[in-house]
Design a protein around this motif. Structure first.
Motif, PDB file in Angstrom:
ATOM      1  N   SER A 154       0.811  -1.212   0.000  1.00 28.84           N
ATOM      2  CA  SER A 154       0.000   0.000   0.000  1.00 28.84           C
ATOM      3  C   SER A 154       0.849   1.268   0.000  1.00 28.84           C
ATOM      4  N   GLU A 155       2.142   1.141   0.279  1.00 33.84           N
ATOM      5  CA  GLU A 155       3.031   2.310   0.287  1.00 33.84           C
ATOM      6  C   GLU A 155       3.803   2.453  -1.020  1.00 33.84           C
ATOM      7  N   THR A 156       3.329   1.787  -2.079  1.00 27.36           N
ATOM      8  CA  THR A 156       4.045   1.802  -3.359  1.00 27.36           C
ATOM      9  C   THR A 156       4.207   3.206  -3.910  1.00 27.36           C
ATOM     10  N   ALA A 157       3.156   4.011  -3.849  1.00 25.95           N
ATOM     11  CA  ALA A 157       3.236   5.369  -4.404  1.00 25.95           C
ATOM     12  C   ALA A 157       4.276   6.202  -3.655  1.00 25.95           C
ATOM     13  N   ALA A 158       4.271   6.114  -2.330  1.00 26.89           N
ATOM     14  CA  ALA A 158       5.242   6.860  -1.536  1.00 26.89           C
ATOM     15  C   ALA A 158       6.658   6.358  -1.819  1.00 26.89           C
ATOM     16  N   ALA A 159       6.813   5.046  -1.934  1.00 27.48           N
ATOM     17  CA  ALA A 159       8.134   4.482  -2.225  1.00 27.48           C
ATOM     18  C   ALA A 159       8.617   4.914  -3.597  1.00 27.48           C
ATOM     19  N   ALA A 160       7.706   4.965  -4.563  1.00 27.81           N
ATOM     20  CA  ALA A 160       8.080   5.393  -5.912  1.00 27.81           C
ATOM     21  C   ALA A 160       8.559   6.838  -5.912  1.00 27.81           C
ATOM     22  N   GLN A 161       7.845   7.691  -5.198  1.00 27.62           N
ATOM     23  CA  GLN A 161       8.269   9.094  -5.135  1.00 27.62           C
ATOM     24  C   GLN A 161       9.646   9.209  -4.480  1.00 27.62           C
ATOM     25  N   LYS A 162       9.872   8.429  -3.451  1.00 26.78           N
ATOM     26  CA  LYS A 162      11.174   8.437  -2.784  1.00 26.78           C
ATOM     27  C   LYS A 162      12.268   7.963  -3.740  1.00 26.78           C
ATOM     28  N   LEU A 163      11.968   6.934  -4.506  1.00 23.54           N
ATOM     29  CA  LEU A 163      12.947   6.414  -5.455  1.00 23.54           C
ATOM     30  C   LEU A 163      13.228   7.417  -6.570  1.00 23.54           C
ATOM     31  N   PHE A 164      12.169   8.044  -7.092  1.00 26.88           N
ATOM     32  CA  PHE A 164      12.366   9.034  -8.152  1.00 26.88           C
ATOM     33  C   PHE A 164      13.243  10.193  -7.656  1.00 26.88           C
ATOM     34  N   ALA A 165      13.002  10.624  -6.421  1.00 33.09           N
ATOM     35  CA  ALA A 165      13.800  11.699  -5.846  1.00 33.09           C
ATOM     36  C   ALA A 165      15.263  11.273  -5.725  1.00 33.09           C
ATOM     37  N   LEU A 166      15.490  10.035  -5.349  1.00 34.66           N
ATOM     38  CA  LEU A 166      16.855   9.508  -5.247  1.00 34.66           C
ATOM     39  C   LEU A 166      17.532   9.491  -6.611  1.00 34.66           C
ATOM     40  N   LEU A 167      16.826   9.030  -7.631  1.00 35.77           N
ATOM     41  CA  LEU A 167      17.388   8.977  -8.977  1.00 35.77           C
ATOM     42  C   LEU A 167      17.705  10.376  -9.492  1.00 35.77           C
ATOM     43  N   ASP A 168      16.806  11.326  -9.236  1.00 36.24           N
ATOM     44  CA  ASP A 168      17.030  12.702  -9.669  1.00 36.24           C
ATOM     45  C   ASP A 168      18.243  13.313  -8.969  1.00 36.24           C
ATOM     46  N   ALA A 169      18.367  13.025  -7.682  1.00 35.89           N
ATOM     47  CA  ALA A 169      19.497  13.563  -6.923  1.00 35.89           C
ATOM     48  C   ALA A 169      20.816  12.981  -7.438  1.00 35.89           C
ATOM     49  N   ARG A 170      20.832  11.709  -7.743  1.00 36.75           N
ATOM     50  CA  ARG A 170      22.051  11.091  -8.257  1.00 36.75           C
ATOM     51  C   ARG A 170      22.418  11.637  -9.630  1.00 36.75           C
ATOM     52  N   ALA A 171      21.401  11.831 -10.472  1.00 33.77           N
ATOM     53  CA  ALA A 171      21.674  12.387 -11.800  1.00 33.77           C
ATOM     54  C   ALA A 171      22.231  13.798 -11.694  1.00 33.77           C
ATOM     55  N   ALA A 172      21.642  14.599 -10.796  1.00 33.71           N
ATOM     56  CA  ALA A 172      22.102  15.980 -10.621  1.00 33.71           C
ATOM     57  C   ALA A 172      23.518  16.030 -10.066  1.00 33.71           C
ATOM     58  N   ALA A 173      23.876  15.027  -9.263  1.00 34.47           N
ATOM     59  CA  ALA A 173      25.215  15.005  -8.673  1.00 34.47           C
ATOM     60  C   ALA A 173      26.261  14.420  -9.617  1.00 34.47           C
ATOM     61  N   GLY A 174      25.799  13.927 -10.767  1.00 35.38           N
ATOM     62  CA  GLY A 174      26.724  13.344 -11.731  1.00 35.38           C
ATOM     63  C   GLY A 174      27.203  11.967 -11.314  1.00 35.38           C
ATOM     64  N   ASP A 175      26.300  11.012 -11.371  1.00 38.49           N
ATOM     65  CA  ASP A 175      26.640   9.665 -10.897  1.00 38.49           C
ATOM     66  C   ASP A 175      27.401   8.832 -11.923  1.00 38.49           C
ATOM     67  N   GLY A 176      27.689   9.420 -13.085  1.00 42.37           N
ATOM     68  CA  GLY A 176      28.503   8.726 -14.076  1.00 42.37           C
ATOM     69  C   GLY A 176      27.740   7.809 -15.001  1.00 42.37           C
ATOM     70  N   VAL A 177      26.434   7.801 -14.924  1.00 43.12           N
ATOM     71  CA  VAL A 177      25.640   6.959 -15.812  1.00 43.12           C
ATOM     72  C   VAL A 177      25.433   7.713 -17.124  1.00 43.12           C
TER      73      VAL A 177
END
Length: 631
Positions: A154-177
């Motif tokens: 039931s927490e899938t939506a909240a988990a997805a938002q948390k994951l998207f925020a993590l991915l965005d933060a890594r991309a902004a920090a230049g994770d080398g992908v």
């Protein structure tokens, strides 16, 4: 040699083989070969729970047209024709289940990645890892190298938002992908299959909204999981699991396209999670058939090139036993083999003690996880099973089985569509009733020991330590094959705790060991499967007065007479009478009733134990009688 001559030779050879089969079968059945008909080999056919006939031999007569290469429609040989054969399928493992400490989960993940795991399945919410701890749990994890799937209910939506925020933060920090599409994640939303299992999950509308967001991201994100394991765990056959899963997948496609997603994007939002069992050939054919049928769905939707189903195999929870759990290692090895060879994209091997409470098998959680991981690594790195894509291709048996299962899947899928689709079929009971009937048939086969569950209804270890008395089920929605026999074993454990010994039955072996050993062993094995100890005094004779003293000394109130048919004819009635005179209240015979057809009165046994009796019912009655004697 001309083609006509070759055909004649092949036909003659086949006819000679049929005659040889008839000769062997006629001898074993004690009939004339002519009575077996023109196709005696069909007497060796077996039928699966899907109604698929499996023949004893497959030859060029069963050859089917060669399927296209892996990566090409209809994807029966694999959805990805460019899979790295040096690494094979992805070795998936579960993390976060029942563990709330993010640091501990992170340590376990990193250690597993260093030791062979190549994909992550992360449980969040409830008693599992908190959704807010997602960042900490994934610290140091390179998601472009290790695909991630969430399981947050039931927490899938909240988990997805948390994951998207993590991915965005890594991309902004230049994770080398360099290519964000190399980051592959699944959000694990499964509202339709959650509706079948009763698990808490997101609503379909919320899942569709997540899919719309996921489809727009630069990473490869699949929002929806079609979890076929819920049908399998309820008792479904292979075709029923696939048919229900395909129907759920089609309902997802309708919801996604109605929301405005193009069919290509909608197909890209789904992945399938399917059960793999210890029937290796059924499993191989099942995964191949699943891709074939889903490809047909995509073709009907006008998007054939997007019809390669992404498949995550999970070794069957239903096949796992609590008793003699070490045998589960063999079951999961066969299941992983079948799933990998069948073309699954990723495989999760459940720990061998998954059906037990933590520590009940006397090993640590890390040990169980390591064995599960190494099961796959041995298959990949020592047996090199990933080196060839679809190695079973061309096998007359596997190709025929694949086609037959696919036909049964499509048939069940059409039945579901006829009543209005997945949700309508679920509400009307079409899916549940069909699966329930299959479960009942399988339960009957196991109870009658037509289907063997090693360590449970065959070759049980009565000397193993009693299990803890706390709840030991994997979950209310898992109909484990061993459950009925293990309920009997639980009763035996309770009896042992209360009386200091197991429930006991006296064996009365007639004649020398060479005569009675077969039926004595059968009877002891049968009794042990119900937690009943067989007291065997050694060879007895109804003519020398040895039966009564041995029976009295045992203290048992139930006896099983064991011997040959000839010995029964000579001494059976006298032996039964002697047992009754010694105080035995119930005398059973290891053998068929016809042997005593003409015997009445005190010399006739009270019951007969044969290879195909309902062992669960018979053992339950024995335990009831023994419990009554001790109350």
């Amino acid at each position: 040699m001309s083609p006509a001559s070759q055909a004649e030779d092949a036909a003659r050879a086949y006819s000679e083989w049929q005659q040889a089969v008839a000769g062997v079968l006629a001898k074993s059945r004690r009939v004339d070969a002519a009575e077996l008909g023109p196709e005696p080999q069909k007497l060796l056919d077996t039928t699966t729970y899907d109604g698929v006939t499996v023949s004893p031999l497959y030859t060029g007569r069963d050859e089917l047209p060669e399927a296209p290469l892996p990566g090409e429609f209809p994807f029966v040989r694999g959805a990805d024709g460019n899979r790295d054969v040096n690494s094979g399928w992805l070795v998936n493992a579960q993390f976060g289940r029942g563990v709330a400490d993010a640091a501990e989960v992170n340590r376990t993940i990193l250690d597993s990645l260093e030791n062979g795991v190549s994909a992550l399945w992360l449980s969040l919410g409830g008693e599992n890892l908190p959704t807010d701890a997602l960042d900490a749990a994934l610290a140091g994890v390179l998601l472009d190298l290790a695909p991630l799937t969430l399981d947050a209910g039931s927490e899938t939506a909240a988990a997805a938002q948390k994951l998207f925020a993590l991915l965005d933060a890594r991309a902004a920090a230049g994770d080398g992908v360099a290519d964000r599409a190399d980051v592959r994640v699944g959000l694990g939303a499964a509202p339709l299959t959650d509706g079948f299992s009763g698990a808490a999950g997101v609503e379909l509308a919320d899942a569709v909204a997540l899919a719309e967001v996921a489809a727009a991201r630069a990473e490869t994100v699949r929002a929806l999981t079609v979890d076929g394991t819920v049908f399998h765990n309820a008792g479904a056959s292979d075709a029923e699991e696939l048919g229900a899963a395909i129907a759920a997948g089609v309902e997802y496609l309708r919801a996604l396209t109605n929301a405005g997603l193009p069919i290509s994007a909608a197909l890209g939002q789904l992945e399938f999670r399917l059960a793999a069992t210890d029937d290796q050939f059924q499993t191989i054919a099942k995964f191949r058939a699943g891709r074939q049928v889903w490809a047909r769905v995509a073709q009907v939707c006008g998007a054939s090139e997007f019809g390669g189903a992404v498949q995550h195999a999970v070794t069957s929870a239903a096949m796992m036993a609590q008793r003699d759990p070490w045998v589960n290692m063999l079951r999961t090895t066969l299941a992983a083999f079948g799933a990998g060879v069948g073309g699954a994209d990723s495989v999760t091997v459940l720990p061998f003690d998954v059906a037990l409470p933590a520590g009940a098998a006397g090993v640590s959680k890390s040990f169980s996880a390591r064995i599960a991981r190494n099961t796959q690594l041995l298959l990949l790195e020592e047996s090199h099973l990933g080196r060839v894509l679809d190695p079973s291709a061309g096998s007359w048996y596997v190709e025929d089985l694949t086609d037959s299962i696919a036909a049964k899947v499509w048939e069940f899928f059409q039945q579901i569509e006829t009543v209005g689709g997945y949700s309508a079929a679920l509400g009307s009971g079409v899916i549940g009733d069909r699966i329930g009937a299959t479960k009942a048939a399988r339960d009957s086969d196991i109870a009658h020991r037509k289907t063997a569950v090693t360590g449970v209804n065959e070759f049980p270890n009565l000397a193993e330590a009693p299990l803890p008395t706390e709840a030991i089920e994997t979950g209310a929605t898992v109909a484990r094959y061993a459950a009925a026999f293990e309920t009997l074993r639980d009763r035996s454990d309770a009896f042992l705790a209360a009386n200091g010994e197991r429930p006991q039955v006296f064996l009365a072996p007639l004649g020398p060991v060479s005569e009675h050993n077969g039926r004595s062993t059968f009877a002891a094995n049968l009794l042990a499967s119900g937690g009943i100890e067989a007291l065997n005094p050694g060879p007895l004779d109804a003519t020398d007065g040895s039966i009564a003293p041995a029976a009295k000394e045992s203290g048992a109130r139930i006896a099983v007479l064991c011997g040959t048919d000839k010995r029964y004819a000579e001494q059976g009635a006298a032996a039964v009478t002697a047992l009754r005179e010694a105080g035995i209240e119930q005398v059973l015979l290891a053998g068929p009733e016809k042997i005593f057809a003409d015997v009445e009165g005190a010399g006739r046994p009270d019951g007969f134990l044969t290879a195909r009796i309902d062992a669960v019912a018979a053992l339950t009655a024995l335990l009831d009688a023994i419990d009554g004697d001790n109350k």
